[in-house]
Design a protein around this motif. Sequence first.
Motif, short mmCIF file in Angstrom:
data_model
loop_
_atom_site.label_atom_id
_atom_site.label_comp_id
_atom_site.label_asym_id
_atom_site.label_seq_id
_atom_site.Cartn_x
_atom_site.Cartn_y
_atom_site.Cartn_z
N ALA A 1 -10.11 -6.42 3.71
CA ALA A 1 -9.55 -5.14 4.14
C ALA A 1 -8.31 -4.78 3.34
N LYS A 2 -7.54 -5.77 2.94
CA LYS A 2 -6.34 -5.53 2.15
C LYS A 2 -6.67 -4.88 0.82
N TYR A 3 -7.80 -5.24 0.24
CA TYR A 3 -8.23 -4.70 -1.06
C TYR A 3 -9.30 -3.62 -0.90
N HIS A 4 -9.43 -3.08 0.30
CA HIS A 4 -10.36 -1.97 0.59
C HIS A 4 -11.81 -2.34 0.25
N GLU B 1 -9.47 -10.15 6.67
CA GLU B 1 -8.15 -9.59 6.39
C GLU B 1 -7.93 -9.39 4.89
N VAL B 2 -8.36 -10.37 4.11
CA VAL B 2 -8.21 -10.25 2.65
C VAL B 2 -9.05 -9.10 2.11
N ASP C 1 -4.71 -14.61 -2.26
CA ASP C 1 -5.21 -14.39 -0.90
C ASP C 1 -6.49 -15.18 -0.64
N LYS D 1 -9.60 -14.63 8.49
CA LYS D 1 -8.73 -14.56 7.33
C LYS D 1 -9.44 -13.89 6.15
N LYS E 1 -3.05 -11.46 -7.27
CA LYS E 1 -2.83 -11.31 -5.83
C LYS E 1 -4.10 -11.62 -5.04
N PHE E 2 -5.23 -11.13 -5.54
CA PHE E 2 -6.50 -11.39 -4.86
C PHE E 2 -6.80 -12.89 -4.84
#
Length: 236
Positions: free
Chosen positions: A174-177, A171-172, A123, A168, A119-120
Amino acid sequence: MLIRFTKNPSFPKTIPLLCQTSTRSFWGNSKKAPKQSKEPKEASQGSGNTSEVDSDEEFTVKVKEIKKLIMEQDEEIEDLKKEFAAVVALYQKQVEDNDKSVKKWVRKVDYTKKSALEKFSEDVLTIKDTLEDSIADLDSYSLEKSSKSSPQEQYEAGISGLETSLKKFDEVMAKYHIEQFNPIGEKFDPQVHEAMMMVNDPSKDPNTVCMVMETGWKIGERVLRAAKVGCIAKRG
């Protein structure tokens, strides 16, 4: 015995008495003697036989008791063997179940890691796509291919594309903290900061971060990259 006869006139009268007395004493002693000697013998034999019988009976009872104890102990041993076998079987089953659980969780953790990495990666690829679009926009606004756009427009288009890529990227993260931190003005902490240089500045407190060469990154409380900083040197 030699008997001497004398001329004593009383002799004929005394002879029968003496014979009678001696005969009675002889036969009386001979009759009584066997009885006296026989009774103790019979008594001793009777007591000996009784004690022997009692000892035989006691021995037989003790033998039976010992055999009974041995049988009881054998039964207890068999019960303990069965209990031990049951415990061993339960232990082996528990070990097998634990091994299966460990293998299951290892596979699950590996799958989770691979899934998170996939997933990472997906992204991150979107960031690459955004950068490629920005480069394509800059190329379309180049002076060689288009005389309609001014240099200012080309500059603004390039900045806009880079800002889009940076947004972008944020955002990626932040999605994975994954968080970025800038320690300017903070006290130096060797756990999250890496001192690159010392600066003499009397107007600021010693051991304070006065400049940041590279910002740091964290994932949760774990430091992914320490911030490279410059600190105020101690006075004196």
